[in-house]
Motif scaffolding. Structure first.
Motif, PDB file in Angstrom:
ATOM      1  N   ASP A  97      -8.709  43.193   3.503  1.00 39.74           N
ATOM      2  CA  ASP A  97      -8.809  43.554   4.906  1.00 39.74           C
ATOM      3  C   ASP A  97      -9.151  42.342   5.769  1.00 39.74           C
ATOM      4  OD1 ASP A  97     -11.524  43.074   4.623  1.00 39.74           O
ATOM      5  OD2 ASP A  97     -12.047  45.205   4.445  1.00 39.74           O
ATOM      6  N   ALA A 256     -10.431  58.657  18.013  1.00 37.07           N
ATOM      7  CA  ALA A 256     -11.027  57.392  18.438  1.00 37.07           C
ATOM      8  C   ALA A 256     -11.782  57.487  19.753  1.00 37.07           C
ATOM      9  CB  ALA A 256      -9.934  56.328  18.555  1.00 37.07           C
ATOM     10  N   SER A 342      -8.073  51.298  15.551  1.00 37.31           N
ATOM     11  CA  SER A 342      -8.124  50.649  14.230  1.00 37.31           C
ATOM     12  C   SER A 342      -6.733  50.242  13.752  1.00 37.31           C
ATOM     13  CB  SER A 342      -8.797  51.560  13.200  1.00 37.31           C
ATOM     14  OG  SER A 342     -10.118  51.883  13.597  1.00 37.31           O
ATOM     15  N   ASP A 371      -4.690  40.840  12.824  1.00 32.42           N
ATOM     16  CA  ASP A 371      -5.643  41.493  13.712  1.00 32.42           C
ATOM     17  C   ASP A 371      -5.587  40.868  15.113  1.00 32.42           C
ATOM     18  OD1 ASP A 371      -7.612  43.231  14.487  1.00 32.42           O
ATOM     19  OD2 ASP A 371      -9.272  42.120  13.563  1.00 32.42           O
ATOM     20  N   GLY A 378     -11.190  41.350  18.279  1.00 31.21           N
ATOM     21  CA  GLY A 378     -10.815  41.451  16.880  1.00 31.21           C
ATOM     22  C   GLY A 378     -11.393  40.318  16.053  1.00 31.21           C
TER      23      GLY A 378
END
Length: 394
Positions: A97, A256, A342, A371, A378
């Motif tokens: 990730d 969210a 996300s 990202d 981010g």
């Protein structure tokens, strides 16, 4: 009934023969008068008329029974219309990730069971039970009643719970496109539509999970979908444009949202989709966008209210390799102001799916995500996910 008629006919014939014989034998002794002969003939005529009436009645009953039998044979029994199907998907994944954490896992990614029935030529019912990795139980994913027979009549209606016709998220990849995270909206709704020669228009309304602040809990959320599909010289095409007056009720945005589900105002959404297929090659594009910005306290991006956007492009090619149907797919996707959902800023990926047996496939997929930058909230880092999926449909 036919044996009774035959016995009656034999009896009348025998009676006639005996009568005529009796008249002939005793003619010399006592010849009947003209009036007696007429009476005998009238009696026999009445008997013949009764026999003919019985024959007509029997024929009518036989025709009625044949018609009922034909109708029963043409109309399928209810149980013959019931269909049960489903999907099982098992995945092995390896992920790095945006925090550089490496993980791997085995999971039953999806277990879906579908029941459908057609109790009438204008009525179709559908129920979908779904289990997905991360949930603790089996949920009712869809349940609909559709009143439709578009081959005979262009208008139709659907009621129940299902994904609204806002966006198209079909894919040859293993992972759903980013557009689905922003646009898919499952609600209890009513839809009215019409279709003709590949063109369709659908309008729907529902009472969503979010409402305007200070207003009641009402059926005030709605949408519209226009679509056209067809084929020209082997080229298959599908295009659609959709509008939703409250994209906050999409599954991804609703999960969210920060704070309460009472919004200052609804934020609409638009969706565009198109696909072309020819000789095993398919290409598609999808686009979903909020038409305005949310309030900062509802959905934020970089210190301001977010106006999320997602898009998806995909190309695939299907061919036979060693007698197995094989599909190669590649995708390039992106988002804007969707950090709160996300979602990555960009995604590049590829997948290969092989039909190893009937209704059984194996997919290998690789996704590389980037990202949002640190300045936008981010990490500015990259991540990747590798997935092997075994799927069985029945």
């Amino acid at each position: 009934m036919s044996s009774k008629i035959q016995r009656t006919a034999l009896f009348l014939t025998a009676a006639s023969i005996l009568t005529l014989s009796s008249v002939h034998v005793h003619a010399a002794e006592q010849a009947p008068s003209r009036e007696e002969l007429l009476s005998m003939l009238k009696q026999q005529q009445r008997q013949l008329d009764e026999l003919q009436a019985m024959l007509k009645q029997t024929q009518k009953q036989a025709e009625t029974a044949t018609a009922k039998a034909t109708e029963a044979a043409a109309k399928p029994a209810f149980l013959d219309t019931v269909q049960i199907g489903g999907t099982l998907e098992f995945e092995a994944t390896e992920t790095e990730d945006f925090t550089d954490a490496d993980t791997s896992d085995l999971s039953l990614a999806k277990a879906e069971l579908t029941f459908s029935a057609k109790p009438h030529e204008y009525v179709t019912t559908n129920i979908v039970a779904l289990y997905e990795d991360g949930s603790n139980n089996i949920a009712l994913d869809e349940a609909t009643i559709e009143i439709a027979n578009t081959e005979a009549f262009p208008l139709y209606t659907t009621v129940g719970k299902w994904a609204m016709p806002f966006g198209n998220y079909d894919t040859a990849m293993s992972t759903d496109p980013l557009t689905k995270n922003l646009g898919e909206t499952k609600e209890n709704a009513i839809l009215v539509g019409a279709t003709h020669n590949g063109f369709s228009i659908e309008a729907f309304a529902f009472n969503g999970d979010t409402q305007k602040s200070g207003e009641g809990n009402n059926i005030d959320q709605y949408g519209l979908n226009l679509a056209v599909e067809g084929e020209e010289d082997g080229l298959l095409y599908n295009m659609a444009a959709s509008y939703l007056n409250n994209i906050a009720d999409s599954d991804g945005v609703n999960d969210a949202l920060t704070g309460a589900t009472a919004l200052k105002d609804y934020v609409g959404g638009i969706s565009l989709y198109g696909s072309l297929s020819l000789n095993g090659v398919s290409a598609s594009v999808g686009y979903v966008k909020a038409t305005d910005s949310f309030q900062t306290g509802e959905l934020a991006f970089n210190g301001q209210g977010a106006q999320p956007v997602t898009w998806n492009t995909e190309i695939s090619y299907t061919m036979d390799i060693l007698g197995k149907e094989t599909t190669f797919a590649a995708t390039y996707q992106g988002t804007d102001e969707a950090l709160a959902l996300s979602l990555p800023e960009t995604r590049l990926g590829g997948a290969v799916t092989v039909g190893i047996y009937d209704q059984t496939s194996l997919t290998l997929e690789y996704l590389a995500d980037e990202d949002y930058s640190v300045a936008e909230g981010g990490t500015g880092k990259d991540g990747h996910t590798t997935t092997a999926k075994l799927a069985v449909e029945f």
